[in-house]
Design a protein around this motif. Structure first.
Motif, PDB file in Angstrom:
ATOM      1  N   HIS A  74      -1.791   0.386   1.255  1.00  0.00           N
ATOM      2  CA  HIS A  74      -2.514   0.644   2.501  1.00  0.00           C
ATOM      3  C   HIS A  74      -2.437  -0.547   3.449  1.00  0.00           C
ATOM      4  N   LYS A  75      -2.473  -1.754   2.908  1.00  0.00           N
ATOM      5  CA  LYS A  75      -2.341  -2.945   3.760  1.00  0.00           C
ATOM      6  C   LYS A  75      -0.948  -3.041   4.374  1.00  0.00           C
ATOM      7  N   ILE A  76       0.073  -2.681   3.601  1.00  0.00           N
ATOM      8  CA  ILE A  76       1.438  -2.690   4.141  1.00  0.00           C
ATOM      9  C   ILE A  76       1.544  -1.693   5.295  1.00  0.00           C
ATOM     10  N   VAL A  77       0.994  -0.507   5.105  1.00  0.00           N
ATOM     11  CA  VAL A  77       1.027   0.498   6.170  1.00  0.00           C
ATOM     12  C   VAL A  77       0.248  -0.008   7.385  1.00  0.00           C
ATOM     13  N   GLU A  78      -0.909  -0.597   7.145  1.00  0.00           N
ATOM     14  CA  GLU A  78      -1.729  -1.103   8.254  1.00  0.00           C
ATOM     15  C   GLU A  78      -0.987  -2.174   9.057  1.00  0.00           C
ATOM     16  N   LYS A  79      -0.329  -3.105   8.365  1.00  0.00           N
ATOM     17  CA  LYS A  79       0.394  -4.178   9.044  1.00  0.00           C
ATOM     18  C   LYS A  79       1.680  -3.689   9.709  1.00  0.00           C
ATOM     19  N   SER A  80       2.178  -2.556   9.276  1.00  0.00           N
ATOM     20  CA  SER A  80       3.417  -2.013   9.832  1.00  0.00           C
ATOM     21  C   SER A  80       3.185  -1.100  11.027  1.00  0.00           C
ATOM     22  N   THR A  81       1.956  -0.700  11.237  1.00  0.00           N
ATOM     23  CA  THR A  81       1.662   0.223  12.326  1.00  0.00           C
ATOM     24  C   THR A  81       0.911  -0.489  13.449  1.00  0.00           C
ATOM     25  N   ASP A  82       0.883   0.148  14.619  1.00  0.00           N
ATOM     26  CA  ASP A  82       0.307  -0.471  15.814  1.00  0.00           C
ATOM     27  C   ASP A  82      -1.115  -0.027  16.143  1.00  0.00           C
ATOM     28  N   SER A  83      -1.584   1.035  15.504  1.00  0.00           N
ATOM     29  CA  SER A  83      -2.910   1.537  15.860  1.00  0.00           C
ATOM     30  C   SER A  83      -3.538   2.234  14.656  1.00  0.00           C
ATOM     31  N   PRO A  84      -4.863   2.386  14.688  1.00  0.00           N
ATOM     32  CA  PRO A  84      -5.519   3.139  13.611  1.00  0.00           C
ATOM     33  C   PRO A  84      -5.025   4.582  13.525  1.00  0.00           C
TER      34      PRO A  84
END
Length: 137
Positions: A52-62
């Protein structure tokens, strides 16, 4: 033949440990199995948190984060997907380690990221950032 204990594939280890805990003959055995269960649950939580952290850091918005988490991608056979998987396995958690086998349930997130047009280098950078904090690999 009637099934008695149907358990999802990913929950077999938990179900077996639960049965061992319930049928333990001694306090020592029960404590041993409870410790194994706690370690298994910690590993599962670590895997989920890392992904989930990898996805969060890879994306630009919630919104993009949520979309990637719940998307149904088809980019599994791409060269980029295989590149990201290998990079993740070498630089983060290795799903060949029985401790991290639940990773297999989360690898689709890399495909979802790629389908959302997140560049491979950004995904790798996110893997590096998240994995830098891991001490037990």
């Amino acid at each position: 033949m009637e099934p008695r204990d149907c358990v999802a594939n990913q929950d077999v280890a938990v179900a077996l440990l639960q049965k061992k805990i319930l049928s333990a003959k001694s306090a020592e055995d029960k404590a041993k199995y409870e410790k194994e269960m706690a370690e298994l649950m910690q590993s599962r939580e670590l895997v989920r948190d890392v992904m989930h952290k990898i996805v969060e850091k890879s994306t630009d918005s919630p919104e993009e984060y949520e979309q990637v988490l719940h998307a149904k991608s088809t980019a599994y056979s791409t060269k980029e997907y295989k590149e990201v998987l290998e990079y993740f396995r070498e630089h983060s958690l290795d799903w060949h380690n029985p401790k991290y086998q639940t990773l297999l349930q989360h690898l689709h997130l890399f495909s979802n990221l790629l389908e959302a047009k997140v560049p491979v280098e950004r995904i790798k950078s996110s893997i590096d950032k998240v994995s830098a904090g891991l001490t037990d690999q």
